[in-house]
Design a protein around this motif. Structure first.
Motif, short mmCIF file in Angstrom:
data_model
loop_
_atom_site.label_atom_id
_atom_site.label_comp_id
_atom_site.label_asym_id
_atom_site.label_seq_id
_atom_site.Cartn_x
_atom_site.Cartn_y
_atom_site.Cartn_z
N ALA A 117 5.40 14.03 4.50
CA ALA A 117 5.68 14.83 5.71
C ALA A 117 4.46 15.00 6.60
CB ALA A 117 6.22 16.20 5.31
N GLN A 118 4.72 15.12 7.90
CA GLN A 118 3.72 15.41 8.93
C GLN A 118 2.69 14.30 9.10
OE1 GLN A 118 4.48 17.95 10.77
NE2 GLN A 118 6.11 18.59 9.38
N THR A 119 3.03 13.11 8.63
CA THR A 119 2.18 11.95 8.86
C THR A 119 2.55 11.32 10.21
OG1 THR A 119 1.79 11.45 6.53
CG2 THR A 119 1.74 9.60 8.04
N HIS A 167 0.10 14.91 6.41
CA HIS A 167 -0.84 15.19 7.50
C HIS A 167 -1.88 14.09 7.69
CE1 HIS A 167 0.65 19.26 8.26
NE2 HIS A 167 0.77 19.38 6.95
N VAL A 168 -1.54 12.86 7.31
CA VAL A 168 -2.40 11.71 7.61
C VAL A 168 -2.11 11.23 9.02
CG1 VAL A 168 -2.82 9.29 7.04
CG2 VAL A 168 -2.70 10.99 5.22
N ALA A 200 -5.15 9.95 1.18
CA ALA A 200 -4.90 11.30 0.71
C ALA A 200 -4.67 12.25 1.89
CB ALA A 200 -6.07 11.78 -0.15
N ALA A 201 -4.22 13.45 1.57
CA ALA A 201 -3.77 14.40 2.59
C ALA A 201 -4.84 14.65 3.65
CB ALA A 201 -3.39 15.72 1.93
N GLY A 202 -4.40 14.58 4.91
CA GLY A 202 -5.27 14.93 6.01
C GLY A 202 -6.26 13.87 6.43
N SER A 251 -8.98 13.04 0.74
CA SER A 251 -8.40 14.09 1.58
C SER A 251 -9.37 14.53 2.67
CB SER A 251 -8.04 15.29 0.69
OG SER A 251 -7.48 16.32 1.46
N GLY A 252 -8.88 14.56 3.90
CA GLY A 252 -9.67 15.04 5.01
C GLY A 252 -10.73 14.08 5.51
N ALA A 253 -10.80 12.86 4.98
CA ALA A 253 -11.81 11.91 5.42
C ALA A 253 -11.51 11.42 6.84
CB ALA A 253 -11.87 10.72 4.47
#
Length: 229
Positions: free
Chosen positions: A118-120, A137-138, A153-155, A172-174
């Protein structure tokens, strides 16, 4: 509805099961039969309301079912490739799953066995290979290419024309600058800012990201990038 088996019963597999429920809430599509896991201690368990039916080899026996392999972590981000190689199923047996809350442009493509949570966002002409895992969130922007078995990973956020190699893991977050390459089986740590190409089979992290050590994850024998799409 089409029968579906999820290989794995950990966090990613559980998230994928919830994706399936979300798809079915919009339009009944999948009959989720259950999880398959090679840990005998999990057999017979019920995970978030979904049973663990047995080992991954059951995917071969259930010829009527579509399959998605949902394993992997920063500690072993090539497990999906090893499982897919061992099962030996044709690409047509693998489901492609996209959460209804993901935004996928009409010029983007997603290969068999891939999961987009979701939210990708895939903005324009993004190419995902086979068995790619895209967490929530990617953001993937124009002309990004993510090769087979990679994990985002996420974000994580990729600027335009980035290439992520087979089996690589972007934490994540990268953040990854435009036109760079993350080499096959490389790992980028969470929260990293990538301003240079990351060579294959290396671990990079930090702001800006820098080399930490060679990767120690096993590299399985499997088809070359694109061969499964």
């Amino acid at each position: 509805m089409t029968p579906l088996l999820i290989v794995g019963a950990g966090g990613f597999a559980r998230e994928t099961a919830q994706l399936v429920h979300a798809v079915n809430d919009v339009s009944p599509t999948w009959e989720l039969l259950g999880h398959l896991d090679d840990d005998p201690a999990k057999h017979g368990a019920v995970v978030d309301g979904v049973p663990v039916l047995g080992g991954s080899d059951l995917a071969v026996k259930r010829e009527d079912a579509q399959v998605v392999v949902c394993t992997g972590s920063p500690r072993d981000h090539t497990s999906r490739a090893r499982i897919v190689a061992r099962l030996g199923l044709p690409p047509a047996r693998y489901a492609t799953l996209v959460h209804p809350a993901a935004s996928v442009s009409r010029t983007s493509t997603i290969g068999p066995g891939s999961v987009v949570l979701a939210q990708t966002v895939l903005t324009a002409a993004v190419t995902l290979g086979a068995h790619v895992s895209v967490m929530p969130h990617v953001t993937l922007t124009h002309d990004d290419v993510v090769e087979d078995f990679a994990t985002l990973a996420a974000g994580a956020r990729l600027a335009g024309a980035v290439r992520v190699g087979s089996g690589a893991y972007v934490g994540s977050g990268a953040l990854v600058r435009e036109t760079l390459t993350i080499g096959p089986y490389a790992l980028v740590g969470m929260g990293s800012v990538v301003t240079r190409d990351v060579p294959a089979r290396e671990v990079w992290a930090g702001v800006p990201a820098r080399f930490l050590r060679p990767s120690t994850v096993p590299v399985p024998p499997f088809p070359s990038p694109g061969a499964l799409t």
